[in-house]
Design a protein around this motif. Structure first.
Motif, PDB file in Angstrom:
ATOM      1  N   LEU A 153       0.826  -1.208   0.000  1.00 39.54           N
ATOM      2  CA  LEU A 153       0.000   0.000   0.000  1.00 39.54           C
ATOM      3  C   LEU A 153       0.863   1.263   0.000  1.00 39.54           C
ATOM      4  O   LEU A 153       0.474   2.286  -0.585  1.00 39.54           O
ATOM      5  N   ARG A 154       2.024   1.210   0.605  1.00 38.00           N
ATOM      6  CA  ARG A 154       2.890   2.390   0.676  1.00 38.00           C
ATOM      7  C   ARG A 154       3.455   2.751  -0.698  1.00 38.00           C
ATOM      8  O   ARG A 154       3.613   3.945  -1.001  1.00 38.00           O
ATOM      9  N   ARG A 155       3.760   1.736  -1.532  1.00 29.53           N
ATOM     10  CA  ARG A 155       4.345   2.057  -2.834  1.00 29.53           C
ATOM     11  C   ARG A 155       3.300   2.372  -3.904  1.00 29.53           C
ATOM     12  O   ARG A 155       3.653   2.767  -5.010  1.00 29.53           O
ATOM     13  N   ALA A 156       2.016   2.187  -3.590  1.00 30.22           N
ATOM     14  CA  ALA A 156       0.970   2.494  -4.567  1.00 30.22           C
ATOM     15  C   ALA A 156       0.874   4.002  -4.766  1.00 30.22           C
ATOM     16  O   ALA A 156       0.770   4.768  -3.801  1.00 30.22           O
ATOM     17  N   GLU A 157       0.894   4.472  -6.017  1.00 28.24           N
ATOM     18  CA  GLU A 157       0.889   5.894  -6.326  1.00 28.24           C
ATOM     19  C   GLU A 157      -0.487   6.412  -6.731  1.00 28.24           C
ATOM     20  O   GLU A 157      -0.669   7.631  -6.863  1.00 28.24           O
ATOM     21  N   ASN A 158      -1.451   5.559  -6.958  1.00 26.71           N
ATOM     22  CA  ASN A 158      -2.773   6.031  -7.374  1.00 26.71           C
ATOM     23  C   ASN A 158      -3.537   6.606  -6.187  1.00 26.71           C
ATOM     24  O   ASN A 158      -3.505   6.067  -5.070  1.00 26.71           O
ATOM     25  N   THR A 159      -4.234   7.712  -6.431  1.00 23.96           N
ATOM     26  CA  THR A 159      -4.941   8.402  -5.352  1.00 23.96           C
ATOM     27  C   THR A 159      -6.149   7.609  -4.853  1.00 23.96           C
ATOM     28  O   THR A 159      -6.606   7.822  -3.727  1.00 23.96           O
ATOM     29  N   ASP A 160      -6.687   6.708  -5.688  1.00 23.58           N
ATOM     30  CA  ASP A 160      -7.851   5.924  -5.275  1.00 23.58           C
ATOM     31  C   ASP A 160      -7.450   4.547  -4.743  1.00 23.58           C
ATOM     32  O   ASP A 160      -8.233   3.601  -4.793  1.00 23.58           O
ATOM     33  N   ARG A 161      -6.250   4.437  -4.225  1.00 19.84           N
ATOM     34  CA  ARG A 161      -5.802   3.166  -3.635  1.00 19.84           C
ATOM     35  C   ARG A 161      -6.592   2.893  -2.354  1.00 19.84           C
ATOM     36  O   ARG A 161      -7.144   3.819  -1.742  1.00 19.84           O
ATOM     37  N   PRO A 162      -6.656   1.619  -1.899  1.00 20.11           N
ATOM     38  CA  PRO A 162      -7.341   1.300  -0.638  1.00 20.11           C
ATOM     39  C   PRO A 162      -6.763   2.120   0.511  1.00 20.11           C
ATOM     40  O   PRO A 162      -5.552   2.374   0.558  1.00 20.11           O
ATOM     41  N   GLY A 163      -7.641   2.520   1.428  1.00 21.24           N
ATOM     42  CA  GLY A 163      -7.238   3.453   2.468  1.00 21.24           C
ATOM     43  C   GLY A 163      -6.943   2.830   3.815  1.00 21.24           C
ATOM     44  O   GLY A 163      -6.574   1.651   3.928  1.00 21.24           O
ATOM     45  N   ALA A 164      -7.159   3.638   4.843  1.00 18.64           N
ATOM     46  CA  ALA A 164      -6.764   3.257   6.210  1.00 18.64           C
ATOM     47  C   ALA A 164      -7.546   2.044   6.712  1.00 18.64           C
ATOM     48  O   ALA A 164      -7.008   1.218   7.463  1.00 18.64           O
ATOM     49  N   GLU A 165      -8.813   1.922   6.314  1.00 16.47           N
ATOM     50  CA  GLU A 165      -9.607   0.788   6.787  1.00 16.47           C
ATOM     51  C   GLU A 165      -9.032  -0.531   6.293  1.00 16.47           C
ATOM     52  O   GLU A 165      -8.911  -1.502   7.059  1.00 16.47           O
ATOM     53  N   THR A 166      -8.641  -0.563   5.007  1.00 16.59           N
ATOM     54  CA  THR A 166      -8.023  -1.769   4.462  1.00 16.59           C
ATOM     55  C   THR A 166      -6.680  -2.039   5.113  1.00 16.59           C
ATOM     56  O   THR A 166      -6.342  -3.180   5.430  1.00 16.59           O
ATOM     57  N   CYS A 227       3.558   1.899  -9.836  1.00 17.03           N
ATOM     58  CA  CYS A 227       2.762   0.870  -9.172  1.00 17.03           C
ATOM     59  C   CYS A 227       1.440   1.474  -8.716  1.00 17.03           C
ATOM     60  O   CYS A 227       1.427   2.553  -8.100  1.00 17.03           O
ATOM     61  N   GLU A 228       0.346   0.794  -9.022  1.00 17.91           N
ATOM     62  CA  GLU A 228      -0.979   1.190  -8.558  1.00 17.91           C
ATOM     63  C   GLU A 228      -1.628  -0.023  -7.900  1.00 17.91           C
ATOM     64  O   GLU A 228      -1.408  -1.164  -8.316  1.00 17.91           O
ATOM     65  N   VAL A 229      -2.439   0.219  -6.880  1.00 17.76           N
ATOM     66  CA  VAL A 229      -3.090  -0.872  -6.146  1.00 17.76           C
ATOM     67  C   VAL A 229      -4.587  -0.583  -6.057  1.00 17.76           C
ATOM     68  O   VAL A 229      -4.991   0.552  -5.762  1.00 17.76           O
ATOM     69  N   TYR A 230      -5.384  -1.643  -6.283  1.00 15.77           N
ATOM     70  CA  TYR A 230      -6.842  -1.523  -6.278  1.00 15.77           C
ATOM     71  C   TYR A 230      -7.447  -2.643  -5.441  1.00 15.77           C
ATOM     72  O   TYR A 230      -6.836  -3.692  -5.230  1.00 15.77           O
ATOM     73  N   ALA A 231      -8.695  -2.398  -5.013  1.00 17.06           N
ATOM     74  CA  ALA A 231      -9.370  -3.357  -4.136  1.00 17.06           C
ATOM     75  C   ALA A 231     -10.039  -4.485  -4.903  1.00 17.06           C
ATOM     76  O   ALA A 231     -10.468  -5.476  -4.302  1.00 17.06           O
ATOM     77  N   SER A 232     -10.176  -4.371  -6.231  1.00 18.01           N
ATOM     78  CA  SER A 232     -10.819  -5.424  -7.014  1.00 18.01           C
ATOM     79  C   SER A 232     -10.108  -5.590  -8.348  1.00 18.01           C
ATOM     80  O   SER A 232      -9.445  -4.664  -8.846  1.00 18.01           O
ATOM     81  N   GLU A 233     -10.278  -6.762  -8.949  1.00 15.62           N
ATOM     82  CA  GLU A 233      -9.669  -7.023 -10.245  1.00 15.62           C
ATOM     83  C   GLU A 233     -10.285  -6.125 -11.315  1.00 15.62           C
ATOM     84  O   GLU A 233      -9.576  -5.614 -12.192  1.00 15.62           O
TER      85      GLU A 233
END
Length: 248
Positions: A153-166, A227-233
């Protein structure tokens, strides 16, 4: 009217039968098993679980008839039922077993039996409960899983990456695994851009499985790795399409 719940159709066994063994016993004792459609037998070859129960009974003047419902859960998630008729109305009073693929055939066979029509059936309301088939579990690495989630999560650069709850949820991870996802060709592949998609699956302490989807690509203005990270495929693949469209 006395109805025995154990007949020759159900013999005690020291250990639970597999679906294959249950089917083999049923077909082995049924006098008309050769009449079953080949397609029915082929479908039952992939059975995962089974259930057998008394459905109805009819007793009169030393003659008896019972019907049983045998249901199998198949690998495709569907269920298939066979109906067994057991009676002692043939000469010699020995129990005879017959098997049918639907209730209409069973009803027609039952009507042919020489039983007095004025003796009512005893019918059980039956809710078939198949043994649950456990979903296959993934193999997980059990070390530093929470730290792996934090670094992802730290290296993900997208603003809509999973947040604090995840992040808080994955802080309880007790296992993780990483696999590359393929398939579903997108604009990125057609444009010749370098995109990779990875599933990071985490096993939580309560047994729940949670996945994050990482997109790695160089579809940036200066060609650098991102690198971008998302909560779903689906969200990850939509991002890949969006990035590819910006570069085409």
């Amino acid at each position: 009217m006395s109805v025995p719940y154990e007949t020759a159709a159900y013999e005690p066994h020291d250990s639970p039968e597999s679906p294959e063994e249950h089917l083999a016993r049923l077909l082995g004792r049924a006098l008309n098993s050769f009449e079953l459609p080949d397609e029915t037998i082929r479908r039952l070859d992939c059975a995962l679980a089974h259930d057998g129960s008394l459905h109805s009974a009819h007793h009169s003047a030393g003659l008896h008839r019972e019907t049983y419902r045998h249901t199998w859960l198949l690998a495709d998630g569907s269920a298939l039922t066979l109906w067994e008729l057991v009676h002692n109305t043939a000469p010699g009073s020995e129990p005879h077993h017959e098997v049918y693929v639907d209730e209409e055939e069973l009803r027609a066979a039952t009507m042919r039996l020489p039983l007095p029509p004025d003796t009512p059936d005893f019918e059980l309301p039956v809710t078939v409960q198949l043994s649950p088939v456990p979903a296959p579990r993934h193999a997980y690495a059990g070390e530093n899983s929470a730290d792996h989630a934090r670094r992802l999560l730290r290296r993900a650069e997208n603003t809509d990456r999973p947040g604090a709850e995840t992040a808080a949820l994955l802080a309880t991870a007790s296992g993780h695994r990483i696999t590359q996802a393929f398939g579903r060709p997108c604009r990125a592949g057609r444009a010749g851009l370098g995109f990779s998609l990875y599933e990071h699956a985490f096993l939580l302490r309560d047994g729940e499985e949670v996945s994050l989807w990482e997109v790695e690509h160089t579809a940036t203005p200066d060609g650098r790795h991102m690198c971008e990270v998302y909560a779903s495929e689906d969200a990850a693949r939509e991002a890949m399409e969006r990035r590819a469209a910006q570069r085409s």
